[in-house]
Design an enzyme around this catalytic site. Sequence first.
Site, mmCIF file in Angstrom:
data_model
loop_
_atom_site.group_PDB
_atom_site.id
_atom_site.type_symbol
_atom_site.label_atom_id
_atom_site.label_comp_id
_atom_site.label_asym_id
_atom_site.label_seq_id
_atom_site.Cartn_x
_atom_site.Cartn_y
_atom_site.Cartn_z
ATOM 1 N N HIS A 1 -10.452 -5.368 -3.146
ATOM 2 C CA HIS A 1 -9.104 -5.623 -2.646
ATOM 3 C C HIS A 1 -9.170 -6.037 -1.194
ATOM 4 O O HIS A 1 -10.058 -5.628 -0.450
ATOM 5 C CB HIS A 1 -8.199 -4.398 -2.818
ATOM 6 N N ASP B 1 0.849 -1.197 0.000
ATOM 7 C CA ASP B 1 0.000 0.000 0.000
ATOM 8 C C ASP B 1 0.885 1.248 0.000
ATOM 9 O O ASP B 1 1.903 1.321 0.704
ATOM 10 C CB ASP B 1 -0.918 -0.019 1.229
ATOM 11 N N SER C 1 -12.221 3.458 -0.708
ATOM 12 C CA SER C 1 -11.809 4.603 -1.526
ATOM 13 C C SER C 1 -11.442 4.230 -2.959
ATOM 14 O O SER C 1 -11.370 5.117 -3.812
ATOM 15 C CB SER C 1 -10.621 5.329 -0.868
ATOM 16 N N ASN D 1 -12.795 -3.381 2.953
ATOM 17 C CA ASN D 1 -13.696 -2.254 3.146
ATOM 18 C C ASN D 1 -14.707 -2.254 2.004
ATOM 19 O O ASN D 1 -14.334 -2.196 0.841
ATOM 20 C CB ASN D 1 -12.907 -0.938 3.142
#
Length: 111
Positions: free
Chosen positions: A97, A28, A92, A84
């Site tokens: 993922h 990330d 976002s 998420n």
Amino acid sequence: MTIFEKIITREIPAKIIWEDDDAIAFHDVDPQAPVHVLIVPKKAVARLADTTDEDASLLGKLLLIARDVAKQLELNSGYRVVINCGPDAGESVPHLHVHLLGKRALAWPPG
Ligand code: AMP
């Protein structure tokens, strides 16, 4: 096209640590732990809520990749795997993922 598709096609760089025909894993860019890896299917599905029963083996595979990357990066004292899904979860990037976080103690409940 999302930023993750551009990483898959090498239009933008990423620190890729694992890849096969179905998925890619990379660090990330804004890590929330000493180890923060994203495991991303190459199939463009926006989020967990948009998967179908046909995605069962792909979804299982993402977890097995998380397991293998955790072992490769020696997350021996534990790790967290997070998806998420949607605005309340802080999603976002609208390309499914799995986050793999480790190398520090992680609070529960999450924020
Ligand atoms: P989420 O908030 O669950 O949608 O997670 C998206 C993640 O993608 C965030 O943790 C971002 O830091 C990460 N991210 C965004 N752009 C990039 C990039 N170019 N390379 C690596 N990670 C990225």
